[in-house]
Design an enzyme around this catalytic site. Structure first.
Site, PDB file in Angstrom:
ATOM      1  N   HIS A  97       0.859  -1.184   0.000  1.00 16.09           N
ATOM      2  CA  HIS A  97       0.000   0.000   0.000  1.00 16.09           C
ATOM      3  C   HIS A  97       0.899   1.238   0.000  1.00 16.09           C
ATOM      4  CE1 HIS A  97      -3.723  -2.166   0.603  1.00 16.09           C
ATOM      5  NE2 HIS A  97      -3.227  -2.789   1.649  1.00 16.09           N
ATOM      6  N   VAL A  98       1.137   1.803  -1.170  1.00 13.94           N
ATOM      7  CA  VAL A  98       2.019   2.962  -1.270  1.00 13.94           C
ATOM      8  C   VAL A  98       1.618   3.751  -2.509  1.00 13.94           C
ATOM      9  CG1 VAL A  98       3.780   1.736  -2.630  1.00 13.94           C
ATOM     10  CG2 VAL A  98       4.433   3.730  -1.255  1.00 13.94           C
TER      11      VAL A  98
END
Length: 443
Positions: A202-203
């Site tokens: 998650h980035v």
């Protein structure tokens, strides 16, 4: 009486050696200025040789290597040449060597022992090139939260074991924005993963080329923004079908007032969780790490669209997940071959149903209209991705099921008609074991 010497035999045939040598020198100097003349036979021989060379070169390239007879000739010449050029003294140690391997035998006799009949190709060209990697061999899945990412990661774990690629799934879930130093460190760590690899976290989008690092191929999946928001809202409070009590233990810092806050109150009274910039969530994953990417507006929207077109191999929509998996299987076969068979298998269905959010219900129509207005940029981006995805399906030959746009008033009316009553706090969820997908709100 005068004698005529012009026709005498001595003058015509019996010339002195000096005269003959001088005449020959003049003759050769004259010939040296004239280009050599070839006969028709010599010209034909040259053309035939050139034709054979071109044909042999073409044959070499089409077959991935030279004919076997050439390899046999090379092998024979290599063995004979080594015997001719290796001069040995009485001790048996090489004194004069022609090739590189012989020099290595002098300093490291135990490294390689030449056997009779062995080719000398490695001696001339070094070790063979590494195995050819599939393209692309560097894939990054910067997964958007509550867009089916856990479902896809489960599939990737099974596929990584099957296809022998390196899957690196980060456990960091709450740090999508990075400083410049953190970006560089993460990109270097990603680039150092043995290829082929697939990295997922998650980035927000990372621009590798900005720091002169080779850019990987990106993939991602998004979903209807309101559905994503609802899924995240209730997941934070009650978790999924793996167990609500376990989720309550994992979130001890959340007070009951926040946990059981009615979603309509959250939206209509403009709580931070239900207003901007918190609901501006999907676009920053594609816009990037620039501070302006976190501000709802046209700049972030257009930057996100540009990055999708330039850096993403595929961005699918969760509402058509099977088609997304089918496209991934065709675009990245060395990663996703057989993914649909796994996804449709009964064993996986049991495991996949555990990822559905529980206690999820739809807000009132008034709350949905307010929420949609706050998420208008998110919906513009979602519809852009939806159109691009359908265009990709059309190019590959998949038929798209016609669906109304998610932003139409009919969509909001349909949601209001499907709105169930909220669950009581002490209602026993185990009494109804219907599939978890029935709790999800679909457009």
């Amino acid at each position: 009486m005068m004698k005529n010497f012009s026709g005498s035999p001595l003058h015509s045939n019996n010339q002195t050696p000096n005269h003959i040598r001088e005449r020959n020198n003049r003759k050769y100097s004259f010939l040296s200025t004239i280009p050599f003349r070839f006969s028709l036979r010599g010209y034909g021989f040259c053309m035939a040789t050139l034709f054979l060379f071109c044909f042999g070169s073409l044959f070499y390239q089409l077959n991935g290597g030279p004919p076997k007879i050439l390899l046999d000739i090379r092998q024979y010449l290599g063995v004979c040449g080594k015997n001719l050029w290796s001069v040995k003294i009485a001790t048996g140690r090489p004194l004069i060597h022609k090739d590189r391997l012989a020099r290595q035998l002098v300093s490291h006799p135990h490294v390689h022992k030449q056997r009779r009949g062995e080719s000398t190709y490695l001696d001339d060209h070094g070790p063979p090139a590494p195995r050819v990697l599939p393209f692309p061999s560097q894939v990054v899945y910067n997964r958007v939260g509550k867009c089916g990412s856990r479902t896809v990661v489960i599939l990737l774990r099974l596929l990584a074991e099957k296809h022998q690629f390196n899957l690196v799934s980060s456990d960091i879930h709450n740090k999508t924005r990075l400083t410049k130093h953190e970006q560089v460190d993460l990109m270097k760590n990603i680039s150092n993963i043995p290829q082929p690899f697939l990295y997922t976290r998650h980035v927000h989008f990372l621009n590798f080329t900005r720091f002169r690092i080779e850019q990987p191929v990106y993939i991602n999946i998004i979903r209807d923004p309101i559905n994503r928001f609802l899924s995240n809202y209730f997941f934070r409070r009650f978790g999924d079908w793996r167990g609500e009590q376990n989720h309550l233990i994992r979130t001890p810092g959340m007070k009951d007032d926040e946990r059981y806050l009615d979603i309509n109150v959250c939206i209509l009274e403009n709580y931070p969780e239900c207003s901007n910039p918190r609901v501006f969530y999907i676009i920053p994953y594609f816009c990037g790490q620039h501070p302006q990417c976190r501000e709802p507006g046209v700049w972030a929207l257009e930057r996100a669209k540009q990055n999708v077109l330039e850096n993403y191999l595929l961005v699918g929509i969760l509402e058509e997940l099977e088609d997304v998996l089918l496209l991934l299987e065709r675009l990245l076969p060395h990663y996703f071959t057989g993914v649909l068979n796994i996804y449709k298998s009964p064993d996986y269905r049991k495991m996949g149903n555990m990822t559905g959010t529980v206690r999820k219900h739809t807000p009132t129509l008034e709350a949905l209209q307010v929420l949609y207005h706050r998420m208008r940029y998110e919906y513009e981006f979602y519809n852009f991705i939806r159109d691009q995805f359908h265009l990709m399906k059309k190019k590959i030959g998949l038929k798209s099921v016609s669906q109304p746009p998610a932003y139409s008033p009919a969509f909001l009316r349909e949601l209001s008609l499907r709105t169930p009553e909220p669950l009581d706090e002490d209602e026993e969820l185990d009494t109804d074991l219907e599939d978890a997908n029935s709790w999800l709100v679909h457009p």
